[in-house]
Design an enzyme around this catalytic site. Structure first.
Site, PDB file in Angstrom:
ATOM      1  N   CYS A   1       0.805  -1.219   0.000  1.00  0.00           N
ATOM      2  CA  CYS A   1       0.000   0.000   0.000  1.00  0.00           C
ATOM      3  C   CYS A   1       0.840   1.273   0.000  1.00  0.00           C
ATOM      4  O   CYS A   1       0.309   2.356  -0.218  1.00  0.00           O
ATOM      5  CB  CYS A   1      -0.983   0.005   1.171  1.00  0.00           C
ATOM      6  SG  CYS A   1      -0.237   0.291   2.787  1.00  0.00           S
TER       7      CYS A   1
ATOM      8  N   HIS B   1      -2.306  11.233  15.448  1.00  0.00           N
ATOM      9  CA  HIS B   1      -2.838  10.476  14.314  1.00  0.00           C
ATOM     10  C   HIS B   1      -1.708   9.623  13.760  1.00  0.00           C
ATOM     11  O   HIS B   1      -0.621  10.115  13.464  1.00  0.00           O
ATOM     12  CB  HIS B   1      -3.348  11.429  13.232  1.00  0.00           C
ATOM     13  CG  HIS B   1      -3.693  10.755  11.950  1.00  0.00           C
ATOM     14  ND1 HIS B   1      -4.838  10.012  11.800  1.00  0.00           N
ATOM     15  CD2 HIS B   1      -3.043  10.702  10.762  1.00  0.00           C
ATOM     16  CE1 HIS B   1      -4.879   9.533  10.562  1.00  0.00           C
ATOM     17  NE2 HIS B   1      -3.785   9.937   9.912  1.00  0.00           N
TER      18      HIS B   1
ATOM     19  N   HIS C   1      -4.592   4.422   9.643  1.00  0.00           N
ATOM     20  CA  HIS C   1      -5.880   3.743   9.684  1.00  0.00           C
ATOM     21  C   HIS C   1      -5.673   2.237   9.787  1.00  0.00           C
ATOM     22  O   HIS C   1      -4.606   1.738   9.462  1.00  0.00           O
ATOM     23  CB  HIS C   1      -6.692   4.068   8.423  1.00  0.00           C
ATOM     24  CG  HIS C   1      -7.081   5.507   8.349  1.00  0.00           C
ATOM     25  ND1 HIS C   1      -6.261   6.471   7.793  1.00  0.00           N
ATOM     26  CD2 HIS C   1      -8.178   6.153   8.793  1.00  0.00           C
ATOM     27  CE1 HIS C   1      -6.862   7.650   7.892  1.00  0.00           C
ATOM     28  NE2 HIS C   1      -8.029   7.483   8.489  1.00  0.00           N
TER      29      HIS C   1
ATOM     30  N   ASP D   1      -8.092  -6.148   5.902  1.00  0.00           N
ATOM     31  CA  ASP D   1      -7.569  -6.935   4.786  1.00  0.00           C
ATOM     32  C   ASP D   1      -6.117  -7.375   5.034  1.00  0.00           C
ATOM     33  O   ASP D   1      -5.354  -7.566   4.097  1.00  0.00           O
ATOM     34  CB  ASP D   1      -7.663  -6.153   3.479  1.00  0.00           C
ATOM     35  CG  ASP D   1      -6.890  -4.843   3.507  1.00  0.00           C
ATOM     36  OD1 ASP D   1      -6.272  -4.504   4.546  1.00  0.00           O
ATOM     37  OD2 ASP D   1      -6.891  -4.136   2.485  1.00  0.00           O
TER      38      ASP D   1
ATOM     39  N   ARG E   1      -4.815  -4.796   8.941  1.00  0.00           N
ATOM     40  CA  ARG E   1      -3.681  -4.075   8.360  1.00  0.00           C
ATOM     41  C   ARG E   1      -3.672  -2.670   8.945  1.00  0.00           C
ATOM     42  O   ARG E   1      -4.522  -1.859   8.623  1.00  0.00           O
ATOM     43  CB  ARG E   1      -3.784  -3.999   6.841  1.00  0.00           C
ATOM     44  CG  ARG E   1      -2.714  -3.101   6.207  1.00  0.00           C
ATOM     45  CD  ARG E   1      -2.749  -3.152   4.686  1.00  0.00           C
ATOM     46  NE  ARG E   1      -4.051  -2.866   4.125  1.00  0.00           N
ATOM     47  CZ  ARG E   1      -4.419  -1.668   3.633  1.00  0.00           C
ATOM     48  NH1 ARG E   1      -3.590  -0.649   3.641  1.00  0.00           N
ATOM     49  NH2 ARG E   1      -5.633  -1.514   3.131  1.00  0.00           N
TER      50      ARG E   1
ATOM     51  N   CYS F   1      -2.216   0.576   8.656  1.00  0.00           N
ATOM     52  CA  CYS F   1      -1.525   1.354   7.629  1.00  0.00           C
ATOM     53  C   CYS F   1      -1.052   2.639   8.312  1.00  0.00           C
ATOM     54  O   CYS F   1      -1.856   3.526   8.609  1.00  0.00           O
ATOM     55  CB  CYS F   1      -2.522   1.641   6.506  1.00  0.00           C
ATOM     56  SG  CYS F   1      -1.866   2.565   5.141  1.00  0.00           S
TER      57      CYS F   1
END
Length: 185
Positions: free
Chosen positions: A106, A143, A146, A150, A158, A160
């Site tokens: 990703c 932050h 996310h 998957d 996951r 990310c």
């Protein structure tokens, strides 16, 4: 034509986090001159945005406090294979062990499990017309990125994560073994 554009956009957005900035991100640790940064203190960090802005680099501040996203494949941690622990760059909170990191394709460092239940805070994120789950640091609410469903076993998740909000410390045993191999090899 619009239907195809929507499908392409939906596919691109579902395969990774959405890049909100084209800035080149420098990967400097924010531990320098940061009184909130500690790898041993587990107390919650409650600083004002003005205080965060003074102690974090602009790149870390933009992602950690303004919920930005670094460009995909810009993180020095994306391809890192070292054994160790990933920490929050804003406060030093332990987030992920390297053995939970995997190649997701990703463009951002991906993990399948946080280091502990309290390491991460989960919050709904419905920005950009998407239903996602934001992950924040459990100590300072920075932050991080996310989480998606998957990922690989055993969790199927996951995480990310923006590499700019991560610090990494190599495991001492791995470092010792590596140095020994360099001497002998």
């Amino acid at each position: 034509m619009k239907k195809y554009l929507v499908i392409i956009l939906a596919t691109a957005l579902s395969t990774g986090c959405y890049s909100q900035t084209d800035k080149t991100i420098s990967m400097d640790s924010s531990a320098k001159n940061n009184p909130a940064y500690s790898k041993t203190d587990s107390n919650k960090v409650n600083l004002t945005e003005q205080e965060w802005k003074k102690i974090l680099s602009p790149e870390v501040y933009q992602v950690a406090r303004e919920k930005g996203t670094e460009r995909p494949w810009s993180s020095k941690y994306e391809d890192l294979k070292e054994v160790g622990t990933y920490y929050c760059a804003a406060c030093g909170n332990a987030l992920f062990k390297s053995d939970t990191k995997f190649e997701s394709g990703c463009g951002w460092p991906s993990f399948y499990e946080p280091i502990s239940k309290s390491a991460i805070i989960y919050t709904p994120d419905n920005t950009y017309g998407m239903n996602r789950t934001e992950v924040q640091c459990g100590r300072c609410k920075a932050h991080l990125g996310h989480v998606f469903d998957d990922g690989p076993p055993p969790t199927g998740l996951r995480y990310c994560i923006n590499g700019v909000v991560l610090d990494f410390e190599k495991a001492k045993e791995a470092e010792k073994k590596y140095n020994q191999e360099q001497k002998n090899g």
